[in-house]
Write a protein that holds these residues in place. Sequence first.
Motif, mmCIF file in Angstrom:
data_model
loop_
_atom_site.group_PDB
_atom_site.id
_atom_site.type_symbol
_atom_site.label_atom_id
_atom_site.label_comp_id
_atom_site.label_asym_id
_atom_site.label_seq_id
_atom_site.Cartn_x
_atom_site.Cartn_y
_atom_site.Cartn_z
ATOM 1 N N ILE A 161 16.319 8.234 -2.948
ATOM 2 C CA ILE A 161 17.298 7.870 -1.899
ATOM 3 C C ILE A 161 18.150 6.811 -2.642
ATOM 4 N N VAL A 162 17.506 5.837 -3.373
ATOM 5 C CA VAL A 162 18.222 4.779 -3.994
ATOM 6 C C VAL A 162 19.350 5.236 -4.870
ATOM 7 N N THR A 163 18.788 6.168 -5.942
ATOM 8 C CA THR A 163 19.875 6.761 -6.873
ATOM 9 C C THR A 163 20.879 7.667 -6.233
ATOM 10 N N GLY A 164 20.521 8.077 -4.973
ATOM 11 C CA GLY A 164 21.310 9.041 -4.372
ATOM 12 C C GLY A 164 21.280 10.740 -4.929
ATOM 13 N N ASN A 165 20.120 10.991 -5.470
ATOM 14 C CA ASN A 165 19.887 12.110 -5.793
ATOM 15 C C ASN A 165 18.975 13.004 -5.113
ATOM 16 N N GLY A 166 18.446 12.449 -3.928
ATOM 17 C CA GLY A 166 17.628 13.309 -2.908
ATOM 18 C C GLY A 166 18.473 14.109 -2.228
ATOM 19 N N PRO A 167 17.759 15.236 -1.486
ATOM 20 C CA PRO A 167 18.567 16.207 -0.622
ATOM 21 C C PRO A 167 18.465 15.639 0.748
ATOM 22 N N LEU A 168 17.795 14.455 0.976
ATOM 23 C CA LEU A 168 17.541 14.062 2.341
ATOM 24 C C LEU A 168 18.774 13.123 2.742
ATOM 25 N N THR A 169 19.434 13.226 4.043
ATOM 26 C CA THR A 169 20.164 12.326 4.653
ATOM 27 C C THR A 169 19.480 11.052 5.018
ATOM 28 N N PRO A 170 20.488 10.076 5.463
ATOM 29 C CA PRO A 170 19.704 8.865 5.932
ATOM 30 C C PRO A 170 19.058 8.943 7.256
ATOM 31 N N ASP A 171 19.293 9.913 7.920
ATOM 32 C CA ASP A 171 18.272 10.152 9.274
ATOM 33 C C ASP A 171 17.286 10.850 8.902
ATOM 34 N N GLN A 172 17.193 11.995 7.949
ATOM 35 C CA GLN A 172 16.137 12.468 7.383
ATOM 36 C C GLN A 172 15.148 11.505 6.805
ATOM 37 N N VAL A 173 15.580 10.493 6.268
ATOM 38 C CA VAL A 173 14.525 9.550 5.576
ATOM 39 C C VAL A 173 13.936 8.777 6.578
#
Length: 106
Positions: free
Chosen positions: A63-75
């Motif tokens: 999430i921090v690096t921006g490489n995850g497939p999750l949106t902020p809501d999903q996080v």
Amino acid sequence: MLVEGLLWVLVIGVALLYGALGSSPGPLPLALLVSLSAVATWCPPPVSASATGATMATAAAAIVTGNGPLTPDQVLAFLPSLVAAWSLGYSLRLNRVRWSSLKEQA
């Protein structure tokens, strides 16, 4: 010890497969949550808690690096879901121990 190792391989394999696919079929990676719950059910608490912590750390790094497939809501739904999956597995483990001790007493 063999079961713990196999469950670790299961969690790592599911996480790698999830990352290789690049997207989630639903709002949460259900296979990862189920595998973490299985680890919490069959492994001692330090092992299952470390598996959950490693998954949370990996998700946070993505999430921090921006490489995850999750949106902020999903996080916001994913991290508490990890804790809930661990809690469910751990409670099943405690219930299994409680039932076995009751059988021994009877």
